[in-house]
Design a protein around this motif. Structure first.
Motif, PDB file in Angstrom:
ATOM      1  N   VAL A  69    -108.285 -71.634 -29.658  1.00 34.21           N
ATOM      2  CA  VAL A  69    -107.447 -72.811 -29.940  1.00 34.21           C
ATOM      3  C   VAL A  69    -107.877 -73.982 -29.064  1.00 34.21           C
ATOM      4  CG1 VAL A  69    -105.109 -73.748 -29.723  1.00 34.21           C
ATOM      5  CG2 VAL A  69    -105.461 -71.511 -30.789  1.00 34.21           C
ATOM      6  N   ALA A  70    -108.158 -73.704 -27.790  1.00 34.29           N
ATOM      7  CA  ALA A  70    -108.569 -74.766 -26.870  1.00 34.29           C
ATOM      8  C   ALA A  70    -109.901 -75.380 -27.285  1.00 34.29           C
ATOM      9  CB  ALA A  70    -108.657 -74.218 -25.447  1.00 34.29           C
ATOM     10  N   VAL A  71    -110.854 -74.543 -27.699  1.00 34.58           N
ATOM     11  CA  VAL A  71    -112.168 -75.044 -28.105  1.00 34.58           C
ATOM     12  C   VAL A  71    -112.050 -75.912 -29.360  1.00 34.58           C
ATOM     13  CG1 VAL A  71    -114.423 -74.368 -29.012  1.00 34.58           C
ATOM     14  CG2 VAL A  71    -113.481 -73.187 -27.026  1.00 34.58           C
ATOM     15  N   VAL A  72    -111.299 -75.444 -30.334  1.00 40.23           N
ATOM     16  CA  VAL A  72    -111.139 -76.207 -31.577  1.00 40.23           C
ATOM     17  C   VAL A  72    -110.430 -77.532 -31.300  1.00 40.23           C
ATOM     18  CG1 VAL A  72    -109.978 -76.230 -33.823  1.00 40.23           C
ATOM     19  CG2 VAL A  72    -111.208 -74.192 -33.080  1.00 40.23           C
ATOM     20  N   ALA A  73    -109.448 -77.506 -30.393  1.00 37.35           N
ATOM     21  CA  ALA A  73    -108.746 -78.744 -30.046  1.00 37.35           C
ATOM     22  C   ALA A  73    -109.697 -79.745 -29.403  1.00 37.35           C
ATOM     23  CB  ALA A  73    -107.579 -78.447 -29.102  1.00 37.35           C
ATOM     24  N   ARG A  74    -110.586 -79.262 -28.518  1.00 35.44           N
ATOM     25  CA  ARG A  74    -111.538 -80.157 -27.878  1.00 35.44           C
ATOM     26  C   ARG A  74    -112.553 -80.704 -28.886  1.00 35.44           C
ATOM     27  NH1 ARG A  74    -110.298 -83.021 -24.441  1.00 35.44           N
ATOM     28  NH2 ARG A  74    -112.469 -83.362 -23.839  1.00 35.44           N
ATOM     29  N   ALA A  75    -112.964 -79.857 -29.820  1.00 33.65           N
ATOM     30  CA  ALA A  75    -113.892 -80.316 -30.855  1.00 33.65           C
ATOM     31  C   ALA A  75    -113.251 -81.398 -31.715  1.00 33.65           C
ATOM     32  CB  ALA A  75    -114.325 -79.139 -31.722  1.00 33.65           C
ATOM     33  N   LYS A  76    -111.962 -81.200 -32.010  1.00 33.61           N
ATOM     34  CA  LYS A  76    -111.247 -82.197 -32.803  1.00 33.61           C
ATOM     35  C   LYS A  76    -111.137 -83.514 -32.034  1.00 33.61           C
ATOM     36  CE  LYS A  76    -107.027 -82.826 -35.501  1.00 33.61           C
ATOM     37  NZ  LYS A  76    -105.734 -82.216 -35.922  1.00 33.61           N
TER      38      LYS A  76
END
Length: 294
Positions: A69-76
């Motif tokens: 979730v953290a990685v996807v949030a940063r990518a977004k």
């Protein structure tokens, strides 16, 4: 490992169901299953327990979910930063709001924002104050709008509006006749409350605290997870409640509910943003619009 694999894993983990995740992602069931299998095989781990025809996220999966979730949030966030270069001609703004704000204050704001920035896609979700704060902290929503005060080192807060609170009862209830009550009378009626974590519940607890009372001293008939459910129960004669005037206004005008005269404090509506996350130009534009209306 790819972002697509992470997004697929998150969708399956949240639902613990391949078919439901595939439908949400607009993918085939086989493609989703293959992505999960590839992720597990590539890294030599098992993320889900297969129990009969069901899948259940295991301990390894729960740990990995937080990181995914953290990685996807940063990518977004990175994608949002690049989108800003287009000067608000396109992009996305994610907002999560508590129920009262989402139902009665936010719609006009969204209409005005959409008129100014038609190329921005608005992703709107609803939860209680606690859920909104958690979503902003996790990066699942860029902006949050809540009625309850949020004390969190990572979240900035600013007041964008105020809300008038009223105590209401059904037209046939005893309090409806004399209208004026004292705090000592609070023990004489049943109460219908919102759930813990909601801004409306916090406002009621603050009202009681001002007279050295708490909910354990009262007859709590029901605790319900939504404004409409609370109003419906009060209208049916279950008891009294403290609620936003905007929520009760139509019932008050129709004389299905009566306002009880008791001094209450207006509550602020707060806008939340993560102090350490990038704030997009789309979010800046919304904040500016909200502040212009204070």
């Amino acid at each position: 490992m790819t972002l697509d694999q992470l997004r697929i894993f998150i969708a399956v983990a949240e639902r613990e169901h391949i078919t439901h995740a595939a439908a949400a992602l607009n993918m085939t069931q086989s493609a989703v299953s293959a992505a999960i299998t590839a992720l597990e095989t590539r890294h030599g781990v098992t993320l889900f327990d297969r129990i009969g025809r069901s899948i259940v996220l295991n301990q390894t999966g729960r740990v990995f979910l937080k990181e995914a979730v953290a990685v996807v949030a940063r990518a977004k966030a990175a994608e949002t930063a690049l989108t800003d270069l287009a000067g608000l001609m396109r992009g996305e703004l994610s907002i999560m709001a508590s129920q009262t704000i989402a139902g009665y204050w936010l719609p006009d704001m969204l209409a005005a924002y959409r008129k100014l920035y038609p190329g921005i896609t608005l992703d709107i979700r609803i939860g209680n104050t606690r859920q909104v704060a958690a979503a902003v902290e996790a990066g699942e929503a860029e902006l949050g709008l809540v009625e309850g005060r949020v004390e969190h080192a990572l979240l900035s807060t600013r007041v964008v509006a105020t809300d008038d609170m009223v105590i209401v009862v059904a037209a046939g209830q005893p309090w409806a006749a004399h209208r004026t009550v004292d705090a000592r009378d609070f023990r004489d009626v049943a109460w219908v409350l919102r759930e813990k974590g909601s801004g409306t519940r916090s406002a009621f607890e603050q009202l009681l605290g001002a007279v050295n009372m708490d909910v354990t001293m009262l007859d709590i008939a029901m605790v319900l997870p939504g404004n409409e459910a609370v109003i419906g129960a009060v209208e049916a004669g279950v008891g009294a409640t403290l609620i936003s005037r905007s929520v009760a206004s139509s019932k008050l005008r129709a004389r299905l509910l009566r306002e009880v005269a008791y001094p209450t404090m207006p509550r602020p509506f707060y806008l939340l943003h993560h102090r350490e996350r990038y704030r997009s130009k789309a979010a800046d534009a919304f904040v500016s619009l909200a502040e212009a209306r204070v």
